[in-house]
Design a protein around this motif. Structure first.
Motif, short mmCIF file in Angstrom:
data_model
loop_
_atom_site.label_atom_id
_atom_site.label_comp_id
_atom_site.label_asym_id
_atom_site.label_seq_id
_atom_site.Cartn_x
_atom_site.Cartn_y
_atom_site.Cartn_z
N SER A 54 -6.39 4.66 -5.28
CA SER A 54 -7.57 3.86 -4.94
C SER A 54 -7.17 2.52 -4.36
O SER A 54 -7.75 2.06 -3.35
CB SER A 54 -8.45 3.65 -6.18
OG SER A 54 -8.94 4.88 -6.65
N SER A 55 -6.20 1.87 -4.96
CA SER A 55 -5.74 0.57 -4.48
C SER A 55 -5.16 0.67 -3.07
O SER A 55 -5.47 -0.14 -2.19
CB SER A 55 -4.71 0.00 -5.45
OG SER A 55 -4.30 -1.28 -5.04
N ALA A 74 -5.77 3.08 -0.94
CA ALA A 74 -6.86 3.50 -0.04
C ALA A 74 -7.72 2.31 0.38
O ALA A 74 -8.14 2.22 1.55
CB ALA A 74 -7.72 4.56 -0.73
N GLU A 75 -7.98 1.40 -0.55
CA GLU A 75 -8.76 0.20 -0.22
C GLU A 75 -8.07 -0.64 0.85
O GLU A 75 -8.72 -1.38 1.58
CB GLU A 75 -8.98 -0.64 -1.48
CG GLU A 75 -9.98 -0.03 -2.44
CD GLU A 75 -10.02 -0.75 -3.78
OE1 GLU A 75 -9.42 -1.84 -3.92
OE2 GLU A 75 -10.64 -0.19 -4.71
N GLN A 76 -6.76 -0.52 0.94
CA GLN A 76 -5.99 -1.24 1.95
C GLN A 76 -5.87 -0.45 3.25
O GLN A 76 -5.20 -0.88 4.18
CB GLN A 76 -4.60 -1.58 1.42
CG GLN A 76 -4.63 -2.53 0.23
CD GLN A 76 -3.23 -2.78 -0.27
OE1 GLN A 76 -2.42 -3.38 0.41
NE2 GLN A 76 -2.96 -2.30 -1.47
N GLY A 77 -6.51 0.72 3.29
CA GLY A 77 -6.53 1.52 4.51
C GLY A 77 -5.44 2.55 4.64
O GLY A 77 -5.28 3.14 5.71
N ALA A 118 0.81 -1.22 0.00
CA ALA A 118 0.00 0.00 0.00
C ALA A 118 0.85 1.28 0.00
O ALA A 118 0.56 2.21 -0.74
CB ALA A 118 -0.95 0.00 1.19
N GLU A 146 -5.81 5.31 -9.93
CA GLU A 146 -5.92 3.86 -9.72
C GLU A 146 -5.04 3.41 -8.55
O GLU A 146 -5.46 2.61 -7.72
CB GLU A 146 -5.51 3.11 -10.98
CG GLU A 146 -6.49 3.24 -12.12
CD GLU A 146 -5.93 2.73 -13.46
OE1 GLU A 146 -4.81 2.15 -13.48
OE2 GLU A 146 -6.61 2.93 -14.49
N GLU A 204 -18.05 12.69 -2.62
CA GLU A 204 -17.14 11.63 -2.15
C GLU A 204 -15.96 12.23 -1.41
O GLU A 204 -15.58 11.76 -0.33
CB GLU A 204 -16.65 10.79 -3.32
CG GLU A 204 -15.71 9.68 -2.88
CD GLU A 204 -15.20 8.83 -4.02
OE1 GLU A 204 -14.14 8.21 -3.84
OE2 GLU A 204 -15.84 8.78 -5.10
N ARG A 242 -6.56 10.69 -2.82
CA ARG A 242 -7.62 10.29 -3.76
C ARG A 242 -8.78 11.29 -3.66
O ARG A 242 -9.35 11.70 -4.66
CB ARG A 242 -8.09 8.87 -3.46
CG ARG A 242 -9.11 8.36 -4.46
CD ARG A 242 -9.58 6.95 -4.06
NE ARG A 242 -10.44 6.38 -5.06
CZ ARG A 242 -11.73 6.70 -5.22
NH1 ARG A 242 -12.29 7.61 -4.45
NH2 ARG A 242 -12.45 6.13 -6.17
N ARG A 249 -6.02 7.72 0.89
CA ARG A 249 -7.44 8.10 0.92
C ARG A 249 -7.58 9.61 0.77
O ARG A 249 -8.43 10.10 0.03
CB ARG A 249 -8.09 7.64 2.23
CG ARG A 249 -8.22 6.13 2.33
CD ARG A 249 -8.91 5.70 3.60
NE ARG A 249 -10.30 6.15 3.54
CZ ARG A 249 -11.03 6.39 4.62
NH1 ARG A 249 -10.55 6.23 5.83
NH2 ARG A 249 -12.29 6.79 4.49
#
Length: 173
Positions: free
Chosen positions: A60-61, A63-66, A30, A57, A92, A74, A71
């Protein structure tokens, strides 16, 4: 190490650093994804061309992992006019800023304070809430918030005495 170099130890080699960040990012790291996203977002002459889509992208990747900074970054991209990414998406971004502010993440607290204070992105102008957020971020050490508050006090002559009372509402949990 290669990105900045270490005097008398490792020469700066941003291309080598970029390749290593890319390898780590492909393996799902991340922090590497977030840093690589920053490189794509800004572009580095001779290393990587600016690519907003790739940056988004990767943010986002991560951010999805925290990854908190990913975040936030993005969300900043969500406030830009990037038609190929169907942006802007202010709702958002503001939602992310709000959530991260509640966790005392000062860059988001600063951004949200600025949005409220100036009435940006279709939000109603709420000077009081903006000043509360900016003050909280400044008190937690955010230099952007400190600078903005100093500018407000200098240029607009506002008094923060009513905001600075100990009973003021705070986002700090």
């Amino acid at each position: 190490m290669y990105y900045w170099g270490i005097p008398d130890v490792v020469d700066q080699d941003r291309l080598k650093a970029f390749r290593r960040f890319t390898l780590a990012a492909k393996q799902g790291h991340a922090a590497a994804q977030a840093f690589l996203a920053t490189l794509y977002d800004k572009g580095i002459p001779g290393v990587v061309y600016r690519d907003k889509q790739k940056a988004f992208e990767l943010y986002s990747s991560a951010a999805e992992q925290g990854d908190t900074s990913a975040r936030h970054e993005r969300a900043k991209m969500c406030c830009q006019d990037i038609p190929e990414l169907n942006l802007p998406n202010y709702a958002e971004a503001i939602g992310v800023y709000d959530e991260l502010s509640r966790d005392n993440y000062t860059p988001s607290m600063y951004e949200l304070g600025r949005i409220h204070y100036e009435g940006l992105y279709g939000e109603d102008k709420d000077v009081r809430q903006g000043l509360i957020l900016l003050t909280n971020a400044a008190e937690l050490g955010n230099s952007d918030a400190q600078y903005m508050l100093a500018t407000i006090l200098t240029n607009e002559g506002l008094s923060l005495i009513h905001i600075s009372e100990p009973t003021r509402p705070r986002l700090i949990s």
